[in-house]
Design a protein around this motif. Sequence first.
Motif, PDB file in Angstrom:
ATOM      1  N   UNK A 175      49.879  22.673  83.142  1.00 43.03           N
ATOM      2  CA  UNK A 175      51.148  22.924  82.812  1.00 43.03           C
ATOM      3  C   UNK A 175      52.035  21.663  82.218  1.00 43.03           C
ATOM      4  N   UNK A 176      51.263  20.430  82.360  1.00 42.12           N
ATOM      5  CA  UNK A 176      52.004  19.401  82.036  1.00 42.12           C
ATOM      6  C   UNK A 176      52.486  19.273  80.542  1.00 42.12           C
ATOM      7  N   UNK A 177      51.611  19.732  79.465  1.00 41.56           N
ATOM      8  CA  UNK A 177      52.259  20.078  78.397  1.00 41.56           C
ATOM      9  C   UNK A 177      53.545  20.386  77.920  1.00 41.56           C
ATOM     10  N   UNK A 178      53.896  21.717  78.744  1.00 42.49           N
ATOM     11  CA  UNK A 178      54.850  22.313  78.827  1.00 42.49           C
ATOM     12  C   UNK A 178      56.103  20.981  79.464  1.00 42.49           C
ATOM     13  N   UNK A 179      55.755  20.554  80.281  1.00 43.94           N
ATOM     14  CA  UNK A 179      56.753  19.411  80.530  1.00 43.94           C
ATOM     15  C   UNK A 179      57.032  18.277  79.935  1.00 43.94           C
ATOM     16  N   UNK A 180      56.068  17.990  79.294  1.00 50.56           N
ATOM     17  CA  UNK A 180      56.407  16.977  78.128  1.00 50.56           C
ATOM     18  C   UNK A 180      57.284  17.433  77.127  1.00 50.56           C
ATOM     19  N   UNK A 181      56.897  18.593  76.532  1.00 49.92           N
ATOM     20  CA  UNK A 181      57.780  19.120  75.610  1.00 49.92           C
ATOM     21  C   UNK A 181      59.127  19.277  76.029  1.00 49.92           C
ATOM     22  N   UNK A 182      59.255  19.846  77.193  1.00 43.86           N
ATOM     23  CA  UNK A 182      60.593  19.990  77.676  1.00 43.86           C
ATOM     24  C   UNK A 182      61.518  18.633  77.418  1.00 43.86           C
ATOM     25  N   UNK A 183      60.842  17.649  78.116  1.00 44.53           N
ATOM     26  CA  UNK A 183      61.573  16.328  78.092  1.00 44.53           C
ATOM     27  C   UNK A 183      62.016  15.742  76.628  1.00 44.53           C
ATOM     28  N   UNK A 184      60.916  16.112  75.725  1.00 43.72           N
ATOM     29  CA  UNK A 184      61.385  15.552  74.365  1.00 43.72           C
ATOM     30  C   UNK A 184      62.411  16.501  73.570  1.00 43.72           C
ATOM     31  N   UNK A 185      62.247  17.624  73.964  1.00 42.72           N
ATOM     32  CA  UNK A 185      63.035  18.657  73.242  1.00 42.72           C
ATOM     33  C   UNK A 185      64.713  18.517  73.735  1.00 42.72           C
ATOM     34  N   UNK A 186      64.852  18.088  74.966  1.00 45.44           N
ATOM     35  CA  UNK A 186      66.141  18.095  75.552  1.00 45.44           C
ATOM     36  C   UNK A 186      66.839  16.861  74.960  1.00 45.44           C
ATOM     37  N   UNK A 187      66.076  15.990  74.093  1.00 46.19           N
ATOM     38  CA  UNK A 187      66.728  14.775  73.567  1.00 46.19           C
ATOM     39  C   UNK A 187      67.133  15.253  71.980  1.00 46.19           C
ATOM     40  N   UNK A 188      67.105  16.525  71.876  1.00 48.83           N
ATOM     41  CA  UNK A 188      67.647  16.841  70.470  1.00 48.83           C
ATOM     42  C   UNK A 188      67.082  16.003  69.432  1.00 48.83           C
ATOM     43  N   UNK A 189      65.702  16.339  69.446  1.00 49.78           N
ATOM     44  CA  UNK A 189      64.905  15.615  68.556  1.00 49.78           C
ATOM     45  C   UNK A 189      64.186  16.580  66.941  1.00 49.78           C
ATOM     46  N   UNK A 190      63.741  15.633  66.378  1.00 44.90           N
ATOM     47  CA  UNK A 190      63.173  16.407  65.230  1.00 44.90           C
ATOM     48  C   UNK A 190      61.754  16.779  65.246  1.00 44.90           C
ATOM     49  N   UNK A 191      61.708  18.031  65.312  1.00 32.81           N
ATOM     50  CA  UNK A 191      60.363  18.769  65.385  1.00 32.81           C
ATOM     51  C   UNK A 191      59.963  19.383  64.206  1.00 32.81           C
ATOM     52  N   UNK A 192      58.356  19.482  64.425  1.00 31.08           N
ATOM     53  CA  UNK A 192      57.866  20.087  62.965  1.00 31.08           C
ATOM     54  C   UNK A 192      56.642  20.872  63.825  1.00 31.08           C
ATOM     55  N   UNK A 193      55.928  21.930  63.173  1.00 23.29           N
ATOM     56  CA  UNK A 193      54.696  22.517  63.697  1.00 23.29           C
ATOM     57  C   UNK A 193      53.811  22.725  62.531  1.00 23.29           C
ATOM     58  N   UNK A 194      52.561  22.556  62.837  1.00 24.40           N
ATOM     59  CA  UNK A 194      51.366  22.389  61.767  1.00 24.40           C
ATOM     60  C   UNK A 194      50.350  23.364  62.520  1.00 24.40           C
ATOM     61  N   UNK A 195      49.791  24.275  61.486  1.00 24.56           N
ATOM     62  CA  UNK A 195      48.651  25.052  61.905  1.00 24.56           C
ATOM     63  C   UNK A 195      47.467  24.219  61.930  1.00 24.56           C
ATOM     64  N   UNK A 196      46.584  24.408  62.907  1.00 23.75           N
ATOM     65  CA  UNK A 196      45.248  23.799  62.916  1.00 23.75           C
ATOM     66  C   UNK A 196      44.133  24.730  63.316  1.00 23.75           C
ATOM     67  N   UNK A 197      42.763  24.270  62.859  1.00 22.42           N
ATOM     68  CA  UNK A 197      41.881  25.008  63.200  1.00 22.42           C
ATOM     69  C   UNK A 197      41.268  24.819  64.660  1.00 22.42           C
ATOM     70  N   UNK A 198      40.696  25.977  65.326  1.00 15.85           N
ATOM     71  CA  UNK A 198      40.454  25.931  66.504  1.00 15.85           C
ATOM     72  C   UNK A 198      38.898  26.696  66.781  1.00 15.85           C
ATOM     73  N   UNK A 199      37.803  25.868  67.521  1.00 17.27           N
ATOM     74  CA  UNK A 199      36.547  26.363  67.475  1.00 17.27           C
ATOM     75  C   UNK A 199      36.485  26.768  69.182  1.00 17.27           C
ATOM     76  N   UNK A 200      36.958  27.712  69.766  1.00 19.91           N
ATOM     77  CA  UNK A 200      36.805  27.684  71.406  1.00 19.91           C
ATOM     78  C   UNK A 200      35.220  27.770  71.806  1.00 19.91           C
ATOM     79  N   UNK A 201      35.300  27.135  72.920  1.00 20.02           N
ATOM     80  CA  UNK A 201      34.000  27.425  73.668  1.00 20.02           C
ATOM     81  C   UNK A 201      33.639  28.609  74.262  1.00 20.02           C
TER      82      UNK A 201
END
Length: 201
Positions: A175-201
């Motif tokens: 759950x920590x990733x959501x915690x980190x995102x919340x801390x950053x987003x609450x600072x009204x920051x400049x955000x971007x999203x990129x599609x990546x490749x994924x090879x699950x085990x």
Amino acid sequence: MNLSIVIPVFNEEKTLLEILNRINILKKHCNLEIIVVDDGSKDKSKDILQNNTELYSKSIYLENNFGKGKAVIEGIKKCSFDYILVQDADLEYDPKDIIMFIDETKKHNYDLIMGSRFIGNKRTVLHFWHMLGNKLITLLFNFLNNTTFSDIYCCYCMFKKNLIDVNKLKCNGWGQQAEILTHIINKKTKLFEIGINYHGR
């Protein structure tokens, strides 16, 4: 661009050496700091790290398995560069995709770039219930934070170090990733999203 990559490791003897070699290719694109955190591995991961010190900048060895979140926290504490990205030690995510993160940041100075397995070109077919759970959690996160991310639990998340206070991070689990995102987003920051490749085990 100065980038610190934190690699949490737990029993990854089969993939650890290859992922370190792949990450080192990024040195052609940025000033790179690689911090490896062994989270109490019981296999040969620690031996591999100690025998290949030229492949990383810093190492941390935790006595017990505390969880990925704890390993990431300890790694972030050792980061000295402007940007931070977490890389799992398996081969599910391809470090070549990080080049896109670096290039976009150089052009537009984003505060945070989030990867997404759902808008990329290639990915392993996920189990239906896993994907549904991810979609629901992402929807709730977007509702609470007024964002439009498509995959908040994609491993690849690159952000400016000065946007978080590592001492305020509490979650030792996934759950920590959501915690980190919340801390950053609450600072009204400049955000971007990129599609990546994924090879699950």
